[in-house]
Every structure is written in structure tokens, then in C-alpha cells.
Design a protein around this motif. Structure first.
Motif, PDB file in Angstrom:
ATOM      1  N   ARG A  97       0.802  -1.227   0.000  1.00  0.00           N
ATOM      2  CA  ARG A  97       0.000   0.000   0.000  1.00  0.00           C
ATOM      3  C   ARG A  97       0.827   1.267   0.000  1.00  0.00           C
ATOM      4  O   ARG A  97       0.487   2.232  -0.696  1.00  0.00           O
ATOM      5  N   ILE A  98       1.917   1.278   0.770  1.00  0.00           N
ATOM      6  CA  ILE A  98       2.715   2.515   0.862  1.00  0.00           C
ATOM      7  C   ILE A  98       3.502   2.699  -0.431  1.00  0.00           C
ATOM      8  O   ILE A  98       4.148   1.776  -0.906  1.00  0.00           O
ATOM      9  N   GLY A  99       3.481   3.883  -0.949  1.00  0.00           N
ATOM     10  CA  GLY A  99       4.244   4.173  -2.160  1.00  0.00           C
ATOM     11  C   GLY A  99       3.433   4.095  -3.434  1.00  0.00           C
ATOM     12  O   GLY A  99       3.978   4.293  -4.522  1.00  0.00           O
ATOM     13  N   ASN A 100       2.128   3.831  -3.328  1.00  0.00           N
ATOM     14  CA  ASN A 100       1.308   3.794  -4.538  1.00  0.00           C
ATOM     15  C   ASN A 100       0.947   5.187  -5.036  1.00  0.00           C
ATOM     16  O   ASN A 100       0.360   5.326  -6.108  1.00  0.00           O
ATOM     17  N   SER A 101       1.255   6.179  -4.247  1.00  0.00           N
ATOM     18  CA  SER A 101       0.947   7.562  -4.634  1.00  0.00           C
ATOM     19  C   SER A 101       2.208   8.397  -4.538  1.00  0.00           C
ATOM     20  O   SER A 101       3.088   8.138  -3.708  1.00  0.00           O
ATOM     21  N   LEU A 102       2.294   9.390  -5.390  1.00  0.00           N
ATOM     22  CA  LEU A 102       3.409  10.340  -5.342  1.00  0.00           C
ATOM     23  C   LEU A 102       3.006  11.618  -4.617  1.00  0.00           C
ATOM     24  O   LEU A 102       3.649  12.648  -4.778  1.00  0.00           O
ATOM     25  N   ASP A 103       1.952  11.525  -3.826  1.00  0.00           N
ATOM     26  CA  ASP A 103       1.515  12.661  -3.023  1.00  0.00           C
ATOM     27  C   ASP A 103       2.012  12.466  -1.591  1.00  0.00           C
ATOM     28  O   ASP A 103       1.842  11.389  -0.998  1.00  0.00           O
ATOM     29  N   LEU A 104       2.642  13.494  -1.022  1.00  0.00           N
ATOM     30  CA  LEU A 104       3.236  13.377   0.304  1.00  0.00           C
ATOM     31  C   LEU A 104       2.190  13.051   1.361  1.00  0.00           C
ATOM     32  O   LEU A 104       2.360  12.136   2.170  1.00  0.00           O
ATOM     33  N   GLU A 105       1.104  13.803   1.383  1.00  0.00           N
ATOM     34  CA  GLU A 105       0.087  13.606   2.402  1.00  0.00           C
ATOM     35  C   GLU A 105      -0.572  12.236   2.264  1.00  0.00           C
ATOM     36  O   GLU A 105      -0.848  11.561   3.261  1.00  0.00           O
TER      37      GLU A 105
ATOM     38  N   ARG B 174      10.405   2.540   5.119  1.00  0.00           N
ATOM     39  CA  ARG B 174       9.706   2.364   3.843  1.00  0.00           C
ATOM     40  C   ARG B 174       8.913   3.608   3.480  1.00  0.00           C
ATOM     41  O   ARG B 174       8.933   4.059   2.331  1.00  0.00           O
ATOM     42  N   ALA B 175       8.202   4.138   4.465  1.00  0.00           N
ATOM     43  CA  ALA B 175       7.425   5.339   4.182  1.00  0.00           C
ATOM     44  C   ALA B 175       8.333   6.521   3.865  1.00  0.00           C
ATOM     45  O   ALA B 175       8.001   7.356   3.014  1.00  0.00           O
ATOM     46  N   ALA B 176       9.493   6.600   4.539  1.00  0.00           N
ATOM     47  CA  ALA B 176      10.402   7.723   4.306  1.00  0.00           C
ATOM     48  C   ALA B 176      10.912   7.723   2.874  1.00  0.00           C
ATOM     49  O   ALA B 176      10.986   8.784   2.229  1.00  0.00           O
ATOM     50  N   VAL B 177      11.276   6.551   2.357  1.00  0.00           N
ATOM     51  CA  VAL B 177      11.748   6.488   0.971  1.00  0.00           C
ATOM     52  C   VAL B 177      10.648   6.931   0.015  1.00  0.00           C
ATOM     53  O   VAL B 177      10.879   7.700  -0.924  1.00  0.00           O
ATOM     54  N   CYS B 178       9.422   6.459   0.260  1.00  0.00           N
ATOM     55  CA  CYS B 178       8.310   6.842  -0.608  1.00  0.00           C
ATOM     56  C   CYS B 178       8.007   8.331  -0.489  1.00  0.00           C
ATOM     57  O   CYS B 178       7.717   8.992  -1.491  1.00  0.00           O
ATOM     58  N   ILE B 179       8.070   8.860   0.732  1.00  0.00           N
ATOM     59  CA  ILE B 179       7.818  10.292   0.919  1.00  0.00           C
ATOM     60  C   ILE B 179       8.919  11.114   0.266  1.00  0.00           C
ATOM     61  O   ILE B 179       8.658  12.155  -0.360  1.00  0.00           O
TER      62      ILE B 179
END
Length: 856
Positions: free
Chosen positions: A269-277, A433-438
């Protein structure tokens, strides 16, 4: 008082029989038990010598001697082998233990009473007792026996070792003596149920505290009812094993499975969007409530604003913005714990708020050291504060590519287990994981904003304006995620109040396509200002595009020329902008149209683009038959142009293929729908644009869409002054007179002097440096344009006159007094023109005398 024993006495387990010997040493009494045990009825035993009857022959002598001693009054106990051979058919041998007690009859004669016990039964009882003792005493599990009164009859050493004291101490105890009250009541109820129903209870879980230890322990207890030989219940046996370690291992295994499931869900689920929020909210959706009860995400405000290294990042004191919050216990954010209270105060931090953490707080320490911090809760009676609800918090820095981008806090409320080492490792992994995606989203947002600024800076600003035209335009990116593509449109003002309308489409999408579009648009504008014919503009643009697609070593790439389908009229939505062949980026289609509001004609040239659509009043929309040409960058073929008369009120539409073509809608279908939508062109032009976009499939996201519409109204006849002058000196005065009268009729008295002076200069130059008939034309629209035509092809060139020169200052004067000026070639010579701004009542026009004196 005499009372009969209940079934289940000792005599039900051991085999005991009796008989007696008379004075003659023969059997005179034979009990029924002896008959059953030895298999010899009384009629065969009474009156017989027991030795001769039952003892093997080789033991007869010893047997008779013992019988004699017994009759002499001696007691005897011993083992006697016997034969079950009453019928003389040879029975099985046995072994009996006989207890012989001398006795006397009423005559004083000596005899004996004999008790016979089957040795095999005794040995079986001894074996059973030994086995029972071994199981009971040596079992690694707690073994207890409860009587029918639910009191302990016996416990083994293991039980006594666990709860302390000798085993005998627990005799007569009840479960309330060694278990907590709730557990003791459960145990008592289970004992009653087993004793009453006989149904065993397996692995009942009990929790208690062992004396001398603080940690609670867990036991698994199994109960079953005990029965006597007669089948009556005599108590309940309990087997108990300590499953604290197993339970802990099961809990750890369950936690490991939960953690793996969380990581799997996070990866999905994490990283499916390029939106920060969105990415931050997804992280919290994964963590709450599966991992924690409430959580929040703070990101550095400077990074969100585009700074690479905002001040304060190194020591954790930089401003943070709360971008997400989730809670399973509260709908609104709660106040922070004392150790992590923001500098603004102990109140709750709302989503979107900017705050800081004190330097000495654990949260700032986590940001400073890039290490997760476990923050214990606190007791509070001050109301619904976070500290009064939460008893454990994990502050985890979000680290991506050795850069801390923010902080995520996971909290558990009272009643949940506090965070441990495994939880910390999981939280760090989730945060990483979330930090890399963010960080990816942040980098994408930065690059996307730059590309968007680049592209929007290359498109016409606002609503373009043109003489004799009403303009409306729309640009839609292929997807809302990119908003950057290679489609472009432009509206270019040309001399003589003419207007160039341009629509183009660069192959591909993204930043490279936008860069290529910007280069081609700049080239189009430059070529347009040379006032070349449309076909000449496209020819020069084709050469420029081929040069832009060079391989970097100075040689133009020509591979695109032979590509099949390069001239099919589209930019090729199927090829990505990141293709390895750079020349493909500069393959583009373009349509270039020049509208003259005086002649009401439009000259159009096409480079592989879809043809414009013309809609006249009361007529159906018509696709103009413009020769398609080859796409820009292919080369090798000349471009053709056509001239179309466009009456006032007509609508001209230029567009890219993304408007009329998609995977689900073929080109013919899209063009037909486009023409039908344009047939309703009587409404305002902006409404027509909106209607077209709503009527067609513009949400497919496969290609960018550019739409440029122009409604024609031309210049009225009274806004044009056109005169022919003879090539003679007196034409200069005639030109001044004609200009003065025309401006007077238009009410432009403030421009009369300037216009007379500049017209005089241009007509004089035409007489001195040109030849043939001279033509003077004044055009009034948003500005005043003056044109002087002659038959000479030589273009005027402004030069700087020396102080002693008597001439050479005419074009300098034109440049000083006009807004702009220039010249262009015509089929029969050239045209020199200048443009003056109309009076607005606020700014005074330039004084011609002052401008003239400034040249000396």
C-alpha cells in the motif's frame, strides 16, 4: 455399629480365599472364594490331603513336614506352588501365598485356618502401585488428586516445588489456597463439573503468581474423574503444566506473523501515490490499529517548501509540519506528552500545523541522532491529555537516503502491551519504507513543479489577444499526475495586425517532451517574426528540429526519416518520452496558420498534424483540406500551404490528437464527435471550448490535449486607410496630408504630429532608396499601424549617424517615437511599418521635437 462396606474395598483388588485343616491334616472346610480362585469345587477339596492334592510331587516331603509343624501349633507364612488339577486333566500351575494360623476345635484338637492370596494379583498390585508412584512422584508436571469434597488428597513434588513447601502441606487444601480468587472459582467449577458428569476437561488455562516471583505465570490444566474398582467416583485427578514459556513463544510467533503481515501490507500500500500527504496517511492506515492505537507523521517544513537542507535539520530543531494523524481512541488529536510537547505549548497539534520540538525532548533527540526513542507515558488527572491515556510511545525518525525527512510517532494506550525491541524494529522498518516513498514524492513534486513552471512559462500567458479575432484556448495534461507534456499552442502577433495561430505536438510526455516543446515554440516565434510564409516557417522549423535531434557529435540523426508511420499525422502516443533515441524526442507535428483581418483570409501549412476545422454560420463543421506534410524532424519533403477565405463570424479550431483519439475511441469517431460538438458554435467562445471538452473523451490520460479556437470578425472598412502614391517628391506631403485627415476622422488628434513625422520619414526613404509605386496603409485596432510599401527588395537597416552627418537619422527617429517597427518582404517588394499605442488619457505621447533633438 456394624455396617456393610461400600463396593470398592481392598478385597475387590486382591484375590483372597480361605480353608481350614482338621486334626488329621486334611481339608475340612473350603470357601467359595477358594473354589473360584483355585478352580477346585468344595466336593473335590474337602477330605483331601492338601499336599498330595495341590503340591507338585517333588515337594511332597517338604509339604508334609510343614503341615506337621503347623499342627504342632506353629504359624507359618510362605509361598506354595499349586496345581489346578482337581479333575486330573492337568491344570495350570500357580503360586499362592498362604498365611497359616493354628486353631483348636471344641474338643481341643489342633487344626489350622489358612488364608490364601494369589501372588500374581499381589504382584500386579505392587507393579501398579510402583508405576503410579513413579508417575505421581517423578512426573515433570504438577500432579494432584482431589477427593469428592474437592480437597486435595495428594500432590506430587513438582507441584510442591512450584508453589513452595512440602507436598504434605497441601493435603486438605482447596484451589482457593494457591490460586487467585477468580482463577480458583473457575478451577472449583470445573472440578464440580468433572466430578458430576465424568467429562474430562483438557488444557484449561489458569493464570497465577508463584510465591517469590512478580511475573504472572500461566498453567494448562487437564482434569479427569477417578473411579474405584466398582466404578464409583472416588475423586478427580489434575495434571498441570507450566505453559508460560510456550505461551510467550506463541505470542512472539503471533507477533512475528502480525509484523510480517504488516510489512506485507505496507509494501503493497505505501508508495502507490506520489503525493506526500497520501503516503503519510497510508502509513498510518497500515499502523492503526494493527500496530498501535494512535500515530502521527511530521515532516520538515523546509523540505516541503523545496529546500534541500533547511536550517535546524542537524539538531532536530527545524520546523515540522503535521501532515497526518490517525487514532483508534479519539477523533481529534490529543495533547502531546510532557517530554515531547511542542515549543508552542502543550496543546494538540492539528494536521497542517507547523511546530518545533524542544532541543532536550526525546522527539528532537530522535531527529538529531536518527535513532528510535521509546517514551514512557505518565499518570495525570488533568483531563483527557495524551499523557493520561498513552502509556508507551515510539518516536521514530524517517530516514531516506541518509537524510532525515521527518518523524513518525506510534503510541499505545493503557491496556495494550508497551513497545518492545521487536516493535521498535518493526516501527523503524515501517518508517524507513514510508520515508523512501515520501522522499520520492518530495523529489517528484520538486521536479514536477519545475517542469510545470517551465511548460506554463512556454505557453501563452492568460487569454491571448489578436486583431480581428476572439481567442479561447485550453490545455489538458495527459494525467493529473504529470501535467507536463509536449503539446503546445501559440498566438503570435504579426505586422499589419495579422495573427499566426500555432498548434504542435511533440512525441512523448514528461520533462523531455516539455523541453523539446519549448525549443520548438521559441523557434516558431523567431521564424514568425521574420514574417515568412507559413510553408517557409515549417521548412525552417523542420531543419531546426533535425538539428535539435542531433546525436551530440555535430551530425544530425536521420534515423527518424525512414521510420514507418512517421508521417501518419500524429505524435505517436505509444512511445515514451524517455526513449533512448534522442532524435525521437524532436519528432513533432505542427499546423501553422496566418490570419489577415483585412483580407479575411487564412494561409495554412501543415507538418503531419491533424487539419484545422472551420465552422461558418449556419454550416456544418468542415475539416479543411490542407496537405498533411511530413512531421518536423523527418526532413526531405517540402511543405505546401493553402489560402482559405474566412468570413466574419466563422470559427477556426486547431487541436492536437489527444482530443480526438484514444485507445477506446478511434480517430474517425473522435473527429466526427469533434465536428458535431463544434456545430453548436453560436454560444460564447469560452462556452464552446468547455462544451467540446465535456462532449469528447478527455479523461483517458493517454495523451495531452491542446485546443485553440478563434472566432473571426476582421477589421471593419472604416478602420483601414489605403492609398497609392506616385514615386515623386510631392507624394511626401500628400502622405502627411492623408495621414492627418485619417487620424482626425478617427479622433486620434494626439497622434497626428507623430504619425505625420514618421510617415514622412518612411515615404521619403521609399522615394530615395526604392522604386516603383508607393503604397500607404493605416490600420486601426488595439494599436495604430502604419505601412509603407515599395517595389524594392532591399531591407532598411538602421545605422548610427555621426554628429556631422546631415542625414541617416530617420529610422532612429522611427525607433524612438514608435512602440515598435520593422520590415518584411512581400511578393512584389517590401513593407516598412511602425506601430503606435493608442492614447489612454493617462500617459502623454512622446514629443517629436524632443525625440528629434535627442538624436544630436
Amino acid at each position: 455399629m456394624w455396617q456393610s462396606s461400600r463396593p470398592g474395598s481392598i478385597y475387590d483388588y486382591i484375590r483372597v480365599a480361605s480353608f481350614s485343616l482338621g486334626p488329621d491334616g486334611r481339608i475340612d472346610q473350603w470357601s467359595e472364594r477358594a473354589a473360584r480362585m483355585l478352580g477346585i469345587p468344595a466336593r473335590y477339596a474337602i477330605g483331601k490331603d492338601p499336599v498330595a492334592a495341590f503340591v507338585p510331587g517333588e515337594l511332597h516331603e517338604t509339604g508334609h513336614r510343614k503341615v506337621s509343624e503347623i499342627l504342632d501349633g506353629r504359624e507359618w507364612t510362605g509361598l506354595v506352588p499349586y496345581r489346578r488339577d482337581a479333575d486330573g486333566d492337568g491344570g495350570a500351575d500357580g503360586l499362592a501365598e498362604i498365611y497359616v494360623m493354628p486353631a483348636e476345635n471344641e474338643h481341643g484338637e489342633r487344626g489350622a485356618v489358612c488364608l490364601v492370596v494369589d501372588v500374581r494379583a499381589l504382584r500386579g498390585i505392587e507393579t501398579d502401585l510402583a508405576a503410579s508412584q513413579a508417575v505421581f512422584g517423578q512426573s515433570p508436571m504438577g500432579f494432584t488428586l482431589f477427593g469428592t469434597d474437592l480437597k486435595l488428597l495428594r500432590v506430587n513434588e513438582r507441584f510442591a516445588t512450584v508453589f513452595g513447601g512440602p507436598a504434605a502441606r497441601y493435603r486438605g487444601c482447596t484451589p482457593h489456597d494457591f490460586l487467585p480468587r477468580p482463577e480458583a472459582e473457575r478451577m472449583t467449577a470445573a472440578l464440580r463439573r468433572v466430578l458430576a458428569t465424568g467429562e474430562p476437561v483438557a488444557e484449561m488455562q489458569l493464570v497465577g503468581v508463584v510465591p517469590g516471583e512478580e511475573d504472572r505465570r500461566r498453567w494448562s490444566v487437564s482434569l479427569y474423574r477417578l473411579h474405584g474398582a466398582s466404578g464409583r467416583p472416588i475423586g478427580v485427578a489434575a495434571l498441570a503444566s507450566d505453559v508460560t514459556g510456550r505461551r510467550r513463544a506463541e505470542r512472539e510467533a503471533a507477533n512475528a506473523r502480525r509484523n510480517l503481515a504488516l510489512l506485507n501490507e505496507a509494501g503493497a500500500r505505501i508508495g502507490n501515490s506520489l503525493d506526500l500527504e497520501t503516503t503519510a496517511r497510508t502509513l498510518l492506515d497500515v499502523a492503526v490499529p494493527q500496530f498501535c492505537d494512535l500515530a502521527s507523521v511530521d515532516l520538515y517544513q523546509g523540505l516541503l517548501s523545496g529546500d534541500e537542507a533547511p536550517p535546524g535539520m542537524s539538531d532536530g530543531s527545524a520546523e515540522l509540519r503535521r501532515v497526518a494523524f490517525a487514532s483508534a481512541v479519539s477523533d481529534a488529536p490529543l495533547a502531546s506528552t510532557t517530554c515531547c510537547v511542542p515549543e508552542d505549548g502543550p496543546g494538540p497539534v492539528a494536521v497542517g500545523a507547523v511546530h518545533r520540538y524542544p532541543f532536550n525532548s526525546p522527539c528532537a533527540g530522535a531527529l538529531r541522532t536518527a535513532q528510535a526513542q521509546i517514551i514512557p507515558g505518565r499518570e495525570s488527572d488533568d483531563g483527557p491529555e495524551l499523557g493520561a491515556v498513552v502509556h508507551s510511545t515510539l518516536a521514530v525518525p524517517m530516514v531516506a537516503r541518509d537524510t532525515i525527512v521527518g518523524l513518525v510517532q506510534f503510541s499505545r494506550t493503557k491496556g495494550s502491551e508497551p513497545f518492545g525491541e521487536r516493535d521498535t524494529a518493526l516501527a523503524v522498518e515501517l518508517a524507513a519504507r514510508a520515508a523512501v516513498c515520501i522522499d520520492n514524492a518530495r523529489l517528484y513534486r520538486r521536479e514536477h513543479e519545475r517542469a510545470l513552471i517551465l511548460q506554463r512559462s512556454l505557453l501563452p500567458p492568460g487569454d491571448p489577444e489578436a486583431a480581428g479575432l476572439d481567442i479561447a484556448c485550453r490545455y489538458l495534461p495527459g494525467t493529473t499526475a504529470t501535467e507536463v507534456g509536449g503539446d503546445w499552442f501559440d498566438v503570435i502577433e504579426l505586422p499589419g495586425h495579422r495573427t499566426a495561430l500555432v498548434v504542435g505536438d511533440v512525441m512523448g510526455r514528461g520533462l523531455r517532451a516539455a523541453v523539446a516543446m519549448g525549443e520548438l515554440r521559441t523557434a516558431v516565434r523567431t521564424l514568425a517574426l521574420l514574417d515568412l510564409e507559413p510553408a517557409e516557417v515549417l521548412g525552417a522549423l523542420d531543419e531546426i528540429a533535425r538539428g535539435l535531434g542531433g546525436s551530440g557529435d555535430g551530425r544530425s540523426t536521420t534515423a527518424a526519416r525512414s521510420r514507418p508511420g512517421a508521417a501518419l499525422g500524429g505524435s505517436g502516443t505509444g512511445r515514451p518520452a524517455g526513449a533512448a533515441d534522442l532524435s525521437e524526442v524532436y519528432l513533432a507535428t505542427c499546423v501553422y496558420a496566418v490570419y489577415d483581418p483585412i483580407t479575411r483570409t487564412c494561409t495554412i501549412a501543415n507538418a503531419g498534424h491533424l487539419p484545422p476545422v472551420l465552422v461558418e454560420d449556419g454550416e456544418d463543421a468542415l475539416l479543411l483540406d490542407v496537405p498533411p506534410g511530413m512531421p518536423l524532424g523527418v526532413g526531405g519533403e517540402p511543405f505546401e500551404e493553402i489560402e482559405v477565405e474566412v468570413p466574419d463570424g466563422a470559427l477556426l479550431a486547431l487541436y492536437t490528437d489527444g482530443l480526438v483519439e484514444s485507445r477506446d475511441h478511434p480517430l474517425d469517431e473522435g473527429l466526427r464527435a469533434f465536428r458535431m460538438a463544434l456545430s453548436e458554435s453560436g454560444r460564447p467562445l469560452e462556452d464552446v471550448c468547455d462544451h467540446v471538452l465535456s462532449a469528447l473523451d478527455t479523461q483517458h490520460g493517454e495523451d495531452d490535449i491542446a485546443l485553440l479556437m478563434a472566432r473571426v470578425h476582421g477589421l471593419p472598412k472604416d478602420a483601414v486607410g489605403d492609398w497609392s502614391l506616385a514615386p515623386e517628391p510631392r507624394s511626401v506631403a500628400r502622405a502627411r496630408e492623408l495621414a492627418r485627415d485619417q487620424l482626425t476622422d478617427w479622433g486620434l488628434h494626439a497622434l497626428v504630429d507623430t504619425t505625420e513625422l514618421l510617415v514622412s520619414e518612411l515615404v521619403t526613404n521609399a522615394l530615395r532608396h526604392g522604386h516603383g509605386e508607393i503604397r500607404l496603409r493605416l490600420l486601426l485596432d488595439r494599436t495604430l499601424v502604419c505601412e509603407v510599401w515599395d517595389a524594392d527588395l532591399a531591407q532598411p537597416r538602421r545605422r548610427r549617424a555621426r554628429d556631422t552627418d546631415e542625414g541617416g537619422r530617420g529610422l532612429q527617429l522611427v525607433g524612438l517615437l514608435s512602440e515598435r517597427w520593422g520590415s518584411r518582404r512581400t511578393p512584389r517588394g517590401k513593407t516598412v511599418w511602425f506601430e503606435l499605442a493608442l492614447p489612454d488619457g493617462e500617459s502623454a505621447p512622446v514629443d517629436p521635437a524632443e525625440a528629434l533633438l535627442s538624436l544630436f
